[in-house]
Write an enzyme that holds these catalytic residues in place. Sequence first.
Site, PDB file in Angstrom:
ATOM      1  N   GLY A 125       0.566  -1.396  -0.055  1.00 31.93           N
ATOM      2  CA  GLY A 125      -0.102  -0.058  -0.037  1.00 31.93           C
ATOM      3  C   GLY A 125       0.571   1.596   0.019  1.00 31.93           C
ATOM      4  O   GLY A 125       1.899   0.981   0.265  1.00 31.93           O
ATOM      5  N   SER A 130      -1.816   1.127  11.260  1.00 28.55           N
ATOM      6  CA  SER A 130      -1.057   1.824  11.554  1.00 28.55           C
ATOM      7  C   SER A 130      -0.837   2.996  13.094  1.00 28.55           C
ATOM      8  O   SER A 130      -2.857   2.825  12.807  1.00 28.55           O
ATOM      9  CB  SER A 130      -0.412   3.345  10.452  1.00 28.55           C
ATOM     10  OG  SER A 130       0.397   4.698  10.904  1.00 28.55           O
ATOM     11  N   ASN A 131       0.037   3.635  13.343  1.00 23.88           N
ATOM     12  CA  ASN A 131      -0.465   4.928  14.354  1.00 23.88           C
ATOM     13  C   ASN A 131      -1.542   5.590  13.972  1.00 23.88           C
ATOM     14  O   ASN A 131      -2.620   6.568  14.848  1.00 23.88           O
ATOM     15  CB  ASN A 131      -0.058   5.217  14.671  1.00 23.88           C
ATOM     16  CG  ASN A 131       1.144   7.012  14.291  1.00 23.88           C
ATOM     17  OD1 ASN A 131       1.206   7.319  14.352  1.00 23.88           O
ATOM     18  ND2 ASN A 131       1.723   6.083  13.467  1.00 23.88           N
ATOM     19  N   HIS A 132      -2.243   5.794  12.183  1.00 20.83           N
ATOM     20  CA  HIS A 132      -2.546   6.847  11.418  1.00 20.83           C
ATOM     21  C   HIS A 132      -4.498   7.126  11.843  1.00 20.83           C
ATOM     22  O   HIS A 132      -4.215   7.489  11.690  1.00 20.83           O
ATOM     23  CB  HIS A 132      -1.650   7.547  10.237  1.00 20.83           C
ATOM     24  CG  HIS A 132      -0.319   7.602  11.249  1.00 20.83           C
ATOM     25  ND1 HIS A 132      -0.004   8.676  11.691  1.00 20.83           N
ATOM     26  CD2 HIS A 132       0.944   7.181  10.294  1.00 20.83           C
ATOM     27  CE1 HIS A 132       0.829   9.840  11.589  1.00 20.83           C
ATOM     28  NE2 HIS A 132       1.778   8.051  10.980  1.00 20.83           N
ATOM     29  N   TYR A 149      -5.079   8.741   4.359  1.00 17.99           N
ATOM     30  CA  TYR A 149      -4.364   7.365   4.776  1.00 17.99           C
ATOM     31  C   TYR A 149      -4.486   7.045   6.001  1.00 17.99           C
ATOM     32  O   TYR A 149      -4.963   5.301   6.107  1.00 17.99           O
ATOM     33  CB  TYR A 149      -2.400   8.058   5.011  1.00 17.99           C
ATOM     34  CG  TYR A 149      -1.108   6.532   5.826  1.00 17.99           C
ATOM     35  CD1 TYR A 149      -1.271   5.325   4.205  1.00 17.99           C
ATOM     36  CD2 TYR A 149      -1.426   6.873   6.746  1.00 17.99           C
ATOM     37  CE1 TYR A 149      -0.465   4.756   5.568  1.00 17.99           C
ATOM     38  CE2 TYR A 149      -0.239   5.834   7.110  1.00 17.99           C
ATOM     39  CZ  TYR A 149       0.042   5.107   6.704  1.00 17.99           C
ATOM     40  OH  TYR A 149       1.290   3.677   6.697  1.00 17.99           O
ATOM     41  N   LYS A 185      -6.823   3.219   6.694  1.00 19.24           N
ATOM     42  CA  LYS A 185      -6.186   1.847   8.123  1.00 19.24           C
ATOM     43  C   LYS A 185      -7.357   1.749   8.886  1.00 19.24           C
ATOM     44  O   LYS A 185      -7.475   0.339  10.127  1.00 19.24           O
ATOM     45  CB  LYS A 185      -5.025   2.937   8.652  1.00 19.24           C
ATOM     46  CG  LYS A 185      -3.556   3.190   8.509  1.00 19.24           C
ATOM     47  CD  LYS A 185      -3.288   1.288   7.478  1.00 19.24           C
ATOM     48  CE  LYS A 185      -1.584   1.966   6.197  1.00 19.24           C
ATOM     49  NZ  LYS A 185      -1.277   0.694   5.578  1.00 19.24           N
ATOM     50  N   ARG A 202      10.421  12.517  17.856  1.00 17.61           N
ATOM     51  CA  ARG A 202       8.974  11.930  18.513  1.00 17.61           C
ATOM     52  C   ARG A 202       9.115  10.607  17.916  1.00 17.61           C
ATOM     53  O   ARG A 202       8.784   9.149  19.395  1.00 17.61           O
ATOM     54  CB  ARG A 202       8.053  12.370  16.883  1.00 17.61           C
ATOM     55  CG  ARG A 202       6.774  11.490  17.185  1.00 17.61           C
ATOM     56  CD  ARG A 202       5.739  11.520  16.104  1.00 17.61           C
ATOM     57  NE  ARG A 202       4.518  10.494  15.278  1.00 17.61           N
ATOM     58  CZ  ARG A 202       4.567   9.552  15.225  1.00 17.61           C
ATOM     59  NH1 ARG A 202       5.558   9.404  14.347  1.00 17.61           N
ATOM     60  NH2 ARG A 202       3.999   8.933  14.724  1.00 17.61           N
TER      61      ARG A 202
END
Length: 272
Positions: free
Chosen positions: A72, A110-112, A138, A142, A176
Amino acid sequence: MTGPVLVTGAAGLIGTVLRRGLPEAGWALRSLDVVPVPEPRPGEEHVVADITDLSAMVEAARGAGALVHLAGIASESTWPAIAHTNIEGTYCALEAARRAGVGRVVLASSNHATGYTPRPDGGLLREVDAPPRPDTYYGVSKVTMEALGSLYADRYGLDVVCLRIGSAFPEPTTTRQLSTWLSPGDTVRLVDAALRAPSPGFAVVWGVSANTRTWWDLTAARALGYRPADDAEVYAEALVAAHGEPDLADPVHSRVGGEFTTAAFDSGNFDA
Ligand code: 15L
């Protein structure tokens, strides 16, 4: 589990890490990508296919023991590109697994998916306290990935483990990432645990290393059998000297998705 592990996106960053590490952990691999994987290892099967080509994906999945879906777009892009590659692609991966009788799927979430979730005032953030809150298209892909995984687990009885990956890079390069880094070695350990866990059903777990500065709770990942061995703190002195101590009031540090929640990550700033 019999049959090789089908890995989509095998030529990518995480795919390349798994192509080296999973065989060392005892897994036979069938590596799939839209481009030929470089230098297939002895015993490694390899397939060139587009993840949005359902019939090709069903063929690729036949005889596989499990599927690890990484393929992806790995950051923000336009809606049509994200919708096609990431959302349609994830549907095809899960549907191919179902039609081919593959009982376990590991999804690179993903954390997103929950990027706008704020850092708690104290303590660690559990996945159950971080429901869908995407920071980008994005991130929406997810969230959809996790929703499709849940559907295929409940409706068709597949085991589906969603890994909410932090920052899977060779080493952390920002302050981060002192919190969010997932080392290459821990990437292998996490996927290996997701493949081995007895009957996980549907699970969503953070994917980070044992970082001193992490604020994402690894209890659920550890319950699967994940034992992280790396800690980004060994890079802290150099990163803090270069960039300064993180300002925890800055959205980059106060929200799960970091810079993805800022104006710079508006989809209009990205080409397909
Ligand atoms: C992701 O999901 C991206 O694929 C990766 O490029 C990084 O941006 C990572 O998240 C992160 O949050 O650091």
